[in-house]
Design a protein around this motif. Sequence first.
Motif, PDB file in Angstrom:
ATOM      1  N   SER A  25     -14.694   6.228 -21.394  1.00 44.49           N
ATOM      2  CA  SER A  25     -13.747   5.179 -21.774  1.00 44.49           C
ATOM      3  C   SER A  25     -12.360   5.447 -21.207  1.00 44.49           C
ATOM      4  O   SER A  25     -11.667   4.524 -20.772  1.00 44.49           O
ATOM      5  CB  SER A  25     -13.677   5.074 -23.300  1.00 44.49           C
ATOM      6  OG  SER A  25     -14.932   4.757 -23.837  1.00 44.49           O
ATOM      7  N   ALA A  63     -18.803   9.186 -24.334  1.00 49.41           N
ATOM      8  CA  ALA A  63     -18.186   7.858 -24.462  1.00 49.41           C
ATOM      9  C   ALA A  63     -16.673   7.952 -24.359  1.00 49.41           C
ATOM     10  O   ALA A  63     -16.026   7.095 -23.731  1.00 49.41           O
ATOM     11  CB  ALA A  63     -18.592   7.223 -25.792  1.00 49.41           C
ATOM     12  N   TRP A 112     -16.635   1.413 -27.590  1.00 52.31           N
ATOM     13  CA  TRP A 112     -17.587   2.357 -26.988  1.00 52.31           C
ATOM     14  C   TRP A 112     -17.688   3.623 -27.832  1.00 52.31           C
ATOM     15  O   TRP A 112     -18.782   4.121 -28.127  1.00 52.31           O
ATOM     16  CB  TRP A 112     -17.132   2.717 -25.570  1.00 52.31           C
ATOM     17  CG  TRP A 112     -17.703   1.860 -24.497  1.00 52.31           C
ATOM     18  CD1 TRP A 112     -17.047   0.953 -23.721  1.00 52.31           C
ATOM     19  CD2 TRP A 112     -19.063   1.818 -24.069  1.00 52.31           C
ATOM     20  NE1 TRP A 112     -17.907   0.340 -22.848  1.00 52.31           N
ATOM     21  CE2 TRP A 112     -19.152   0.862 -23.036  1.00 52.31           C
ATOM     22  CE3 TRP A 112     -20.212   2.485 -24.465  1.00 52.31           C
ATOM     23  CZ2 TRP A 112     -20.351   0.567 -22.398  1.00 52.31           C
ATOM     24  CZ3 TRP A 112     -21.416   2.188 -23.810  1.00 52.31           C
ATOM     25  CH2 TRP A 112     -21.472   1.241 -22.797  1.00 52.31           C
ATOM     26  N   LEU A 155     -14.207  -1.822 -19.527  1.00 55.15           N
ATOM     27  CA  LEU A 155     -15.527  -1.625 -20.113  1.00 55.15           C
ATOM     28  C   LEU A 155     -16.099  -2.962 -20.547  1.00 55.15           C
ATOM     29  O   LEU A 155     -16.300  -3.215 -21.726  1.00 55.15           O
ATOM     30  CB  LEU A 155     -15.424  -0.659 -21.295  1.00 55.15           C
ATOM     31  CG  LEU A 155     -14.741   0.663 -20.958  1.00 55.15           C
ATOM     32  CD1 LEU A 155     -14.549   1.478 -22.212  1.00 55.15           C
ATOM     33  CD2 LEU A 155     -15.562   1.444 -19.959  1.00 55.15           C
ATOM     34  N   ILE A 199     -19.476  -4.226 -23.501  1.00 53.47           N
ATOM     35  CA  ILE A 199     -19.759  -3.440 -24.702  1.00 53.47           C
ATOM     36  C   ILE A 199     -20.002  -4.346 -25.890  1.00 53.47           C
ATOM     37  O   ILE A 199     -20.834  -4.047 -26.748  1.00 53.47           O
ATOM     38  CB  ILE A 199     -18.600  -2.461 -24.982  1.00 53.47           C
ATOM     39  CG1 ILE A 199     -18.913  -1.624 -26.226  1.00 53.47           C
ATOM     40  CG2 ILE A 199     -17.302  -3.202 -25.155  1.00 53.47           C
ATOM     41  CD1 ILE A 199     -20.130  -0.775 -26.093  1.00 53.47           C
TER      42      ILE A 199
END
Length: 645
Positions: free
Chosen positions: A245, A241, A209, A251, A254
């Motif tokens: 994160s 980000a 990310w 996540l 991605i």
Amino acid sequence: MTPVQRQVAAVLAAAAAVAMECVNIWVTAQLPQPSYTPLPFAPEDVAGTAFPVLGALLVFQRPRLVIGWLLCLGGLCSALNSLTANLALLGAERGWTVAPEAIRAVAGVSWKLTVLLLVVLLPLLYPDGRLPSPRWRALVRASVAVLAADALVMDVMPLLVGQRHVDPSSHPLRFSLDMLTNAMMILAFASLAARFRRAGHEERGQIVWTLAAIATVIVPWVIGNPVWWLASFTIPLVPLAITFSVLRHRLYGIDTLVTRTLVGAGLVGVIGGVYVAVGAASSLFLSDVDRIGGLVAALCAGAFFHPMRRVLQRGADRLLYGGRGDPVALAAELGRRLQRTDPAGGLAAALEVLRDGLAVTGTGVRFPDGRPEGTTAGTLEEVARDIRLVWHGEPVGRLLIGPPGVRRLPAAHNERVITALTPYVADAAHAVRLVGALRRSRERIVTTREEERRRLRRDLHDGLGQSLSGMAMSINAARLSLRVSPETAERMLGELRSGMDSVTSDIRHLVYGLRPPALDDLGLAGAVAEMAGPGVHVEVVGELPGLPAATEVAAYRIVQEALTNARRHAGAATVRVSLERGEHGLRVRVRDDGSGVPPGRRSGVGLASMRERAAELGGTCVITTPPGGGTVVEAILPVNLNVEI
């Protein structure tokens, strides 16, 4: 400091940075508009606002995590650098004497601190606040030393000795320090690659990310002045980000964004290059028919679209997941393994390839009836996904997939891998079931044959053998008594004649045990009617002649056992027998009005023998108690057999 004190300090730092940027807006308005941006602010001004604000948010949520402090203090230094740099320019324009040099020195030192906090320490410590390994401490020390020397030599010392600001291009020491600083920054970002290789799937998502956000800043910077001002809109994505994160670990998806971005960018580059190349060639060789040249260029670019998309998609998969993540390569490897292994090994190979392709802890197959036993590749302590395996419309088992492993990203390409490999797994599972069914069938045949041989041996030895031995002794005794006592010999011969009738009965009993003679004399329907007696109604539907001998024997024995149970154990007054031949086989149904099978009662030898006789032929036998009472025995036996019993 307590967590509350840390939170207050972070908020104050963010407020100070925002205040300096507000002052910087006024200072910037006093200066001429820069040529590199049409905006009233620079990308550095956006960094001085976004980094400390989002850093303060991260500190507020995670006070002990150093990442938030790096964002907050780095953004504060960036805001100070922007303000002091513009103040120095304003002072130089308006003729200030001492202040511009002092302000310029503050701007230089604050920039060194910004580089140290955001470009060196942040990549080294992201995302958990710890270095990838103790070996990276040397880089931290070297970076601090180089940046401190740079600030001392180029910013502080000129101010103390009254020198004018040194031009970097004319000072060899400054040039060397800049080169060392750039090397430190490159090594700091290289630490992310080292961390990525050893990271788990969640930490890998955090890194990807952030790298995706950094790429939106690097691209305008690499292009240069014409589009550098666009970074003013993408710089906030970096702290956003990072904050997202750290606060949201899982996540997923991605890698889908990354692969689609890579594929899209590659298609634009390749198709554009093909179009330009063909267009240029047509302008040279087809200058008089430029419309045709443009059409040819468009057709060539379109022809390259789908092949290049497949190539780029495979390349993106290999980049993110390695060669083990390419569905086409996985399917090819699985095909090669299946050609070299037996059916049982083929299922294990398919599960191993699927486990590697999905990067999960384990995969396995469970069969619906528990036979054969399930096959597992890896460790399957937890099931994250359960998929139904179907072979030509027939359910053959369940595919169990474990959670993602520690060395891979949570692959968004899982569906492609599962879609590509599940048919192979279903084929292998079906082959394993067939092999298991064949093995069990052979075992049953061998067991049945040996049991039948044992019964024949016992009957021949204990019954017929003893009777024949006694008859031989009687014949010898009668022969010896024939001259001495004819009356005794006559009596012994009469007894011998009765013994022969008993031996004949024993032989008939043995033959009857192999196959009831009534089946050959009367057929299945007549033999069942004769065995059932006048009190039992026998119904026949369809043509029964021509059935395989094994089917006739199994149907006869099942009806015999069902009638025995109805009369001895159920106390039934009425029994109905139905024999129906249809497309799916011979349906044998015996229903009585007796007491039925008590719930929870274990099957005895008789009930088990009926099920085994049906199963030996590949049929089924179900024993139920309907709501109205009684017992229903229903068996379905195949009528197309290659082997007769």
